[in-house]
Design a protein around this motif. Sequence first.
Motif, short mmCIF file in Angstrom:
data_model
loop_
_atom_site.label_atom_id
_atom_site.label_comp_id
_atom_site.label_asym_id
_atom_site.label_seq_id
_atom_site.Cartn_x
_atom_site.Cartn_y
_atom_site.Cartn_z
N LEU A 198 0.82 -1.21 0.00
CA LEU A 198 0.00 0.00 0.00
C LEU A 198 0.86 1.26 0.00
N LEU A 199 1.88 1.30 0.83
CA LEU A 199 2.73 2.49 0.90
C LEU A 199 3.60 2.64 -0.33
N ARG A 201 2.82 1.77 -3.32
CA ARG A 201 1.98 2.25 -4.41
C ARG A 201 1.65 3.74 -4.27
N ASN A 202 1.49 4.22 -3.05
CA ASN A 202 1.03 5.59 -2.84
C ASN A 202 2.15 6.58 -2.55
N PHE A 203 3.34 6.10 -2.19
CA PHE A 203 4.48 6.99 -1.95
C PHE A 203 5.69 6.46 -2.73
N SER A 256 -7.13 8.78 3.72
CA SER A 256 -7.47 8.68 2.30
C SER A 256 -6.20 8.70 1.46
N LEU A 257 -6.10 7.76 0.53
CA LEU A 257 -4.93 7.66 -0.34
C LEU A 257 -5.38 7.68 -1.79
N PRO A 258 -4.55 8.23 -2.69
CA PRO A 258 -4.98 8.37 -4.09
C PRO A 258 -5.03 7.06 -4.86
N GLN A 259 -4.20 6.08 -4.47
CA GLN A 259 -4.12 4.83 -5.23
C GLN A 259 -4.67 3.67 -4.40
N PRO A 260 -5.84 3.14 -4.75
CA PRO A 260 -6.40 2.01 -3.98
C PRO A 260 -5.62 0.72 -4.22
N VAL A 261 -5.51 -0.05 -3.18
CA VAL A 261 -4.88 -1.37 -3.24
C VAL A 261 -5.81 -2.35 -2.55
N ALA A 313 -2.89 -4.19 -6.48
CA ALA A 313 -3.41 -2.87 -6.83
C ALA A 313 -4.30 -2.97 -8.05
#
Length: 314
Positions: A198-199, A201-203, A256-261, A313
């Motif tokens: 998750l991290l 993908r989003n960072f 809230s994160l921009p890229q769902p996984v 993802a």
Amino acid sequence: MFNAQYFRTFITLVETGSFTRTARRLEMTQPGVSQHVRKLEQYLGRSLLERQGRRFALTEAGRRAYDYALKLFAEHEQFRHSLDDESLDSGECRLASPGSVGLMLYPFILGQQQMHTGLTVSYSFAFNHEIVSDVLTGRHDLGIVTEAVRHPEVDCEVWHQEPLCLVVPADFAGTGLADLMGIGFISYSDGVNHADVLLRRNFPDEFRSMSHFPRQGFTNEVSMVLDAVARGLGFTVVSRLVLETSPWQRQVKELSLPQPVHETLHLVTRRGSRMPRRYTRLLDAFRDHRRHERYGHGEPSMEVGAREGGGEAD
């Protein structure tokens, strides 16, 4: 010699309270009813009735024999229905899953059992490797696991996906990776893998490894991990199923994160076995329920397409 018909006659006699009515109901003669009772008493070596003229009362052995007979025939009917693989509403369901899935799936199945009283449920909470082992030994007909399984005696197929949630204490004011490092990570069995995907993908420009995060604790019970987060001890990453069933969901919040996984759930059965239709019905009903809960509130629809790996993802 054991004779189930003797027990059936005895049950009917106790329920009717009359040899005459028993004979009529079972389409027997009254002497035939008496003979069945005598044969049963001989088999058990105990008197079952205290005869008082045309009336009778049960002895202690008679009460126990009656209770046993009821259980015997109830189990017989349950067994008979369990052999019907085509039945949707009856039979035994023996399955297992990790706690992250079972926290919501098990209560859902119990609700189905209330509506369909012919169903019985044996549900185990276990880790992935234990589930696979128990399916292979026949303890469970079906396993739900969070990782794809490659084994020559196992069939594994994608079933369902649930979003992964980045969960922090309710008063957490940060937004970035550095802020998360500042409070540290609360782990559980699948925690590191879920957090990593998750991290990452989003960072993508900042994240390097979960080993850079201070470890603030570990529990092997995923249902308890949000207790630590609610106390402000760190953050974690869990399936939406865990967050929605947690008693601490009001003391934490999801960032809230921009890229769902999503975590991918797989069905595991013994290779070549045919899963009874009652399982398919239960699994489809739960998946439809989850889709309605999620997409009915504006979340975009998502189809399962991957066949391997957890935490994928979309």
